[in-house]
Design an enzyme around this catalytic site. Sequence first.
Site, PDB file in Angstrom:
ATOM      1  N   MET A  65       0.837  -1.199   0.000  1.00 56.00           N
ATOM      2  CA  MET A  65       0.000   0.000   0.000  1.00 56.00           C
ATOM      3  C   MET A  65       0.870   1.247   0.000  1.00 56.00           C
ATOM      4  O   MET A  65       1.884   1.303   0.698  1.00 56.00           O
ATOM      5  CB  MET A  65      -0.892   0.007   1.242  1.00 56.00           C
ATOM      6  CG  MET A  65      -1.684   1.278   1.414  1.00 56.00           C
ATOM      7  SD  MET A  65      -2.606   1.268   2.959  1.00 56.00           S
ATOM      8  CE  MET A  65      -3.810   0.013   2.602  1.00 56.00           C
ATOM      9  N   CYS A  66       0.450   2.247  -0.787  1.00 54.30           N
ATOM     10  CA  CYS A  66       1.112   3.550  -0.783  1.00 54.30           C
ATOM     11  C   CYS A  66       0.040   4.609  -0.500  1.00 54.30           C
ATOM     12  O   CYS A  66      -0.936   4.331   0.178  1.00 54.30           O
ATOM     13  CB  CYS A  66       1.825   3.783  -2.116  1.00 54.30           C
ATOM     14  SG  CYS A  66       0.713   3.791  -3.542  1.00 54.30           S
ATOM     15  N   TYR A  67       0.224   5.797  -1.022  1.00 55.61           N
ATOM     16  CA  TYR A  67      -0.743   6.877  -0.799  1.00 55.61           C
ATOM     17  C   TYR A  67      -2.040   6.669  -1.577  1.00 55.61           C
ATOM     18  O   TYR A  67      -3.128   6.745  -1.033  1.00 55.61           O
ATOM     19  CB  TYR A  67      -0.149   8.231  -1.197  1.00 55.61           C
ATOM     20  CG  TYR A  67       1.043   8.621  -0.382  1.00 55.61           C
ATOM     21  CD1 TYR A  67       0.897   9.206   0.863  1.00 55.61           C
ATOM     22  CD2 TYR A  67       2.325   8.390  -0.855  1.00 55.61           C
ATOM     23  CE1 TYR A  67       1.997   9.559   1.626  1.00 55.61           C
ATOM     24  CE2 TYR A  67       3.437   8.740  -0.109  1.00 55.61           C
ATOM     25  CZ  TYR A  67       3.268   9.323   1.130  1.00 55.61           C
ATOM     26  OH  TYR A  67       4.360   9.662   1.875  1.00 55.61           O
TER      27      TYR A  67
END
EC number: 2.8.1.1
Length: 108
Positions: A65-67
């Site tokens: 997961m990132c932004y």
Amino acid sequence: MSETFTEISPHQAWELIENEGATLADIRDGRRYAYSHPQDAFHLTNESYGRFLDEVDYEEPVIVMCYHGVSSRNTAQFLVEQGFDRVYSVKGGFDGWERSGLPIETAY
């Protein structure tokens, strides 16, 4: 072994965590991670990568997961290339996770 990762929704990610013990790797910067992150997420950075390799089974699902769900794709593909069998990227990233009302840990 899969040659690529799969994009999944935040709810699908939560189901993998709950039902199969998937590891959720949050690759956002340290300040944002410290402020809030998904419950029990591993903060994956260049510095923590060695510990990640020690703690995570290559055969277990790994979710990145990132932004917003964009840069996590590169990390997910990297993990596939390192030999992880089941790698996923969360569509919408942390923003999507938070909007979905899934569990988060916060500093406030």
